[in-house]
Design an enzyme around this catalytic site. Structure first.
Site, short mmCIF file in Angstrom:
data_model
loop_
_atom_site.label_atom_id
_atom_site.label_comp_id
_atom_site.label_asym_id
_atom_site.label_seq_id
_atom_site.Cartn_x
_atom_site.Cartn_y
_atom_site.Cartn_z
N ASP A 138 35.31 48.92 38.18
CA ASP A 138 33.91 49.20 37.85
C ASP A 138 33.81 50.38 36.87
O ASP A 138 34.70 51.22 36.82
CB ASP A 138 33.16 49.51 39.16
CG ASP A 138 31.66 49.32 39.03
OD1 ASP A 138 31.19 48.86 37.98
OD2 ASP A 138 30.96 49.66 40.01
N ASN A 143 27.89 37.41 37.73
CA ASN A 143 27.89 38.03 36.40
C ASN A 143 27.33 37.14 35.28
O ASN A 143 27.02 37.62 34.19
CB ASN A 143 29.31 38.48 36.00
CG ASN A 143 29.78 39.71 36.74
OD1 ASN A 143 30.98 39.93 36.90
ND2 ASN A 143 28.85 40.53 37.22
#
Ligand code: V07
Length: 244
Positions: free
Chosen positions: A16, A64
């Protein structure tokens, strides 16, 4: 009392902070993704050196797709760039590539390159570099339940015979044998949540969090996390003999 060190066979990472990294540097998000991609190579080689057997990286989640379509297009091209740039190094280091996820839903170019990478590295015997790509854990568990349901419908399985290891085998990590479940999960960039990653497999994993954004997470950071993990006291729900 000195205790035996934990073995780190399977490491999972939520990579991340690539967008945050770019923002801090006043660069567009894709630069963060590109830097993050280069770091995948460095961390893979470092993990290989540390004796890790399976490295699972969360590259793209089933959620996503909701990102802006230019960003999704850039991300879908990253496997192409990755193997163009790194395939010789992966081969030289005996890295075996695996992609787990709903690959049928990928653009053809992406699908073809990941299939080719798996085929070309299939006989390598070093670290398994396992990308979770168009992956979501609830979807994975749902698929496994459907497979077991089919076996029941066809009369090949009785519902009372379902075991935990049968469920494990039907998940996308089923082929990793004794290394199916991560020993350690690292998430970078300060967020402390699982985000639909490997829900079943993480049941007894150790969790660790780094404040660094993924492009800044170095081999030496990895080594520190691994050493800290090796000295943890893992109990797997049991009592520790040295506590009693
Ligand atoms: C992606 C770089 C790493 C940080 C996370 C966001 C951006 C490598 C891959 C990849 C995936 C499959 C494959 C080979 C390489 C990748 C996406 C994003 C979607 F077979 N990095 N990387 N895929 N980032």
């Amino acid at each position: 009392m000195s205790k035996k060190k934990n073995e780190l066979n399977h490491l999972a990472i939520i990579m991340d902070g690539n967008g945050r990294w770019a923002k801090k540097k006043h660069k567009p998000r894709f630069v963060g993704h590109r830097e993050g991609m280069d770091n995948v190579e460095r961390i893979t080689l470092a993990a290989n050196k540390l004796g890790i057997k399976v490295l699972t990286l969360y590259a793209f989640s089933t959620e996503n797709w909701a990102r802006p379509k230019e960003e999704v297009a850039y991300l879908m091209n990253l496997p192409v760039r990755f193997f163009d740039k790194f395939m010789p190094t992966l081969m030289k280091n005996n890295v075996k590539v695996n992609i787990m996820g709903y690959l049928d839903e990928l653009p053809k170019k992406t699908y073809d390159v990941v299939q080719r990478a798996m085929a070309e590295t299939a006989n390598n015997t070093g670290i398994i570099l396992n990308f979770a790509f168009n992956y979501g854990a609830r979807k994975e568990i749902t698929s496994a339940m459907k497979e077991l349901g089919k076996l029941i419908e066809s009369g090949d399985l009785n519902s009372s015979e379902i075991t935990e290891s049968m469920i494990s085998e039907h998940l996308m990590t089923g082929d990793f044998g004794e290394y199916q479940d991560p020993d350690l999960l690292i998430r970078t960039s300060g967020e402390q949540r699982i985000s639909n990653f490997l829900l079943w497999q993480l049941a007894y994993s150790e969790l660790a969090f780094s404040d660094k954004n993924w492009p800044d997470f170095t081999a030496s950071d990895l080594k520190e996390f691994v050493e800290e993990f090796q000295n943890r006291n893992r109990r797997f729900g049991k009592v520790d003999e040295s506590d009693s």
